[in-house]
Design an enzyme around this catalytic site. Structure first.
Site, PDB file in Angstrom:
ATOM      1  N   TYR A  60       0.828  -1.205   0.000  1.00 19.52           N
ATOM      2  CA  TYR A  60       0.000   0.000   0.000  1.00 19.52           C
ATOM      3  C   TYR A  60       0.865   1.258   0.000  1.00 19.52           C
ATOM      4  O   TYR A  60       1.803   1.399   0.776  1.00 19.52           O
ATOM      5  CB  TYR A  60      -0.926   0.031   1.222  1.00 19.52           C
ATOM      6  CG  TYR A  60      -1.762   1.299   1.267  1.00 19.52           C
ATOM      7  CD1 TYR A  60      -2.781   1.515   0.341  1.00 19.52           C
ATOM      8  CD2 TYR A  60      -1.499   2.298   2.199  1.00 19.52           C
ATOM      9  CE1 TYR A  60      -3.531   2.681   0.346  1.00 19.52           C
ATOM     10  CE2 TYR A  60      -2.245   3.479   2.218  1.00 19.52           C
ATOM     11  CZ  TYR A  60      -3.263   3.659   1.290  1.00 19.52           C
ATOM     12  OH  TYR A  60      -3.996   4.814   1.296  1.00 19.52           O
ATOM     13  N   GLY A  67      -6.798   4.804  -0.691  1.00 21.18           N
ATOM     14  CA  GLY A  67      -8.166   4.840  -0.192  1.00 21.18           C
ATOM     15  C   GLY A  67      -8.964   3.662  -0.682  1.00 21.18           C
ATOM     16  O   GLY A  67      -8.549   2.497  -0.560  1.00 21.18           O
TER      17      GLY A  67
END
Length: 528
Positions: A60, A67
């Site tokens: 990530y 998001g």
């Protein structure tokens, strides 16, 4: 962090900043310097990120979207575009520009987090932010855009965009120019972001924390000013200093209450006005029949003290936040890259709201003291509205209206923002802190408190002029007298009606600049 006052430099080593250091850079233009230790720590964590960038597995913020789009793997050739697009798309603020000191505070606090080495950004990213601060380049940041979760995203994105050479900024002279022009004039190369760096620049509570630090600086001064104003009111309304006795106050051992009462005792010490209505019992001990003064006089240490204790609680939260490394994901000390929720602004948002409540209450008590001076039923023999010729003149009637109107606004601003969560990002960010909004309304509240206290001080000064005449032979105490003398250098004494708005502004400046507390302290010694 160290602050070298002779050079006005704040050193960023990866250690926690202090509130004073934030204020020095944000408000007073202190320079910043990244230490070799900070740059080495950043380089080490950057190596961890670059290793992950070559990993086939998604990570990530390094090789994924953000998001609600976090599950999409981004190929290597699109990652620079990913970071650039993140900053551009998140620079979506709207509304008026926020104040220069607020932008400098959030720039500094993001830089301080970069300097911890926990974000994985390259040293050049931090060096660019430091150079912008030192050159006085202030990105244009807007009033609206932050929900206070995933950080103050939009405000921080506007700062990051300027570091890339895009968007508007204010130069050191205050002129609005393009970021590319300002960077070129200062000899600063625009950043070109790599993996994770866009995310590292926008994921923090820096805006709300910066405004908290600035508010703490203001409130330490304003709450001492409130004690000065209260002492002046007690004196000019022929109130008693007996309830402020150390042994009485000590029966309820709140530290803020003790500090406020000590200030009141020091400010009223030796007052001929207070002595004029003091009697003595059969054993020669001083007593006063006025021990049941109105609460706005008698209970000033209790209310001002509670506000002081609230400020100390908020300062403890700010201290912990200043010691934090907030990003998502973060590079841990042992080299892991982990997602987390530390960007949620709740701890800061709660105390911002708490401070707004205390500010409203202190201002409310101040306005009640002002109002007592204007009513012949309660002002102990002074003319109505402290007017020169009541009926022909209105005196300070409408100055009290101004204070009352501000207090009413402060009560509305005391409604908490932190309970007003609203979901965003396709319900991925389904609970937010609204800390930025809490900080914005607190700034308005702090400004209002200063104005309300200024009206009270202006009123007490006129009342003392009317009370301390050649006919009465009275004089104020050393502390309150010094403040009275200061005000008379800025605004004239009693007389026929005149234009009051400039006088209120002049006294407000004396309050905001700390001249009121400085004058009192010079006369009686340091106030708490």
């Amino acid at each position: 962090m160290t602050v070298t006052t002779t050079r006005a430099v704040v050193e960023l080593s990866g250690d926690p900043l202090t509130v004073d250091a934030v204020v020095a850079v944000a408000r007073h233009g202190a320079q910043v310097h990244l230490t070799d230790r900070a740059l080495a720590g950043m380089a080490a964590s950057r190596a961890v990120v670059e290793d992950l960038a070559d990993d086939a597995r998604p990570h990530y913020g390094v090789s994924t979207g953000f998001g609600a789009l976090a599950r999409r793997h981004i190929p290597t050739d699109k990652r620079a575009q990913l970071q650039l697009g993140l900053v551009r798309s998140h620079a979506a603020g709207s509304g008026p520009e926020v104040e220069r000191e607020v932008v400098r505070a959030l720039q500094l606090l993001r830089l301080a987090t970069l300097a911890t080495g926990r974000t994985g950004a390259r040293p050049v990213v931090a060096e660019t932010y430091a150079a912008m601060l030192n050159a006085g380049i202030t990105p244009v940041v807007h009033e609206y855009g932050s929900l206070g979760c995933s950080g103050d995203l939009a405000p921080l994105a506007h700062v990051a965009l300027a570091a890339l050479g895009e968007g508007p900024v204010r130069g050191a002279d205050g002129e609005r120019v393009d970021a590319a022009e300002a960077l070129a004039a200062a000899g600063i190369a625009p950043l070109e972001l790599r993996e994770k760096e866009g995310l590292a620049l926008i994921n923090g509570t820096d805006g709300m924390l910066g405004m908290l630090c600035l508010a703490l600086d203001d409130l330490h001064r304003l709450l001492t000013t409130a004690d000065v104003a209260a002492a002046s009111s007690v004196e000019a309304l022929l109130g008693s200093d007996a309830p402020f006795a150390e042994d009485l106050v000590g029966m309820r051992p709140h530290p803020g209450q003790a500090a406020s009462a000590a200030n009141l005792r020091a400010l009223l010490a030796g007052s001929p006005v207070v002595a004029s209505h003091r009697t003595f019992d059969a054993d020669g001990r001083p007593e006063c029949t006025r021990v049941q003064d109105a609460y706005s006089l008698r209970c000033a240490p209790q209310v001002h003290g509670a506000a002081r204790d609230t400020v100390e609680h908020a300062a403890s939260v700010a201290g912990r936040e200043l010691a934090s490394a907030i990003d998502n994901p973060v590079v841990t000390v042992d080299g892991r890259v982990e997602s987390n929720g530390n960007f949620h602004g709740a701890p800061v948002a709660y105390v911002l709201d708490f401070l707004a409540i205390a500010v409203a209450d202190v201002a409310s008590m101040s306005e009640r003291r002002t109002d007592r001076f204007l009513d012949v039923a309660r002002n102990e023999g002074l003319p109505a509205f402290l007017a020169d010729d009541p009926g022909v003149d209105s005196g300070l009637m409408i100055a009290q209206y101004t204070a009352a109107g501000i207090v009413s606004e402060l009560k509305r601003l005391a409604a908490p923002a932190s309970v007003d969560s609203i979901p965003s990002s396709a319900m991925q960010e389904d609970h937010v802190s609204m800390g930025w909004a809490g900080a914005r309304k607190l700034r308005r509240a702090v400004d209002g408190l200063g104005r309300v206290l200024a009206v009270e001080l202006m009123t007490t000064a006129r009342a003392l002029d009317l009370r301390c005449t050649p006919e009465t032979g009275l004089a104020p105490a050393a502390g309150t007298g010094a403040v009275h003398a200061l005000l008379r250098t800025a605004v004239p004494g009693p007389g026929p009606d005149r234009f009051l708005a400039p006088e209120i502004d002049a006294v407000t400046r004396l309050v905001a600049d700390g001249e009121v507390t400085a004058a009192a302290s010079a006369a009686v010694g340091p106030l708490r």
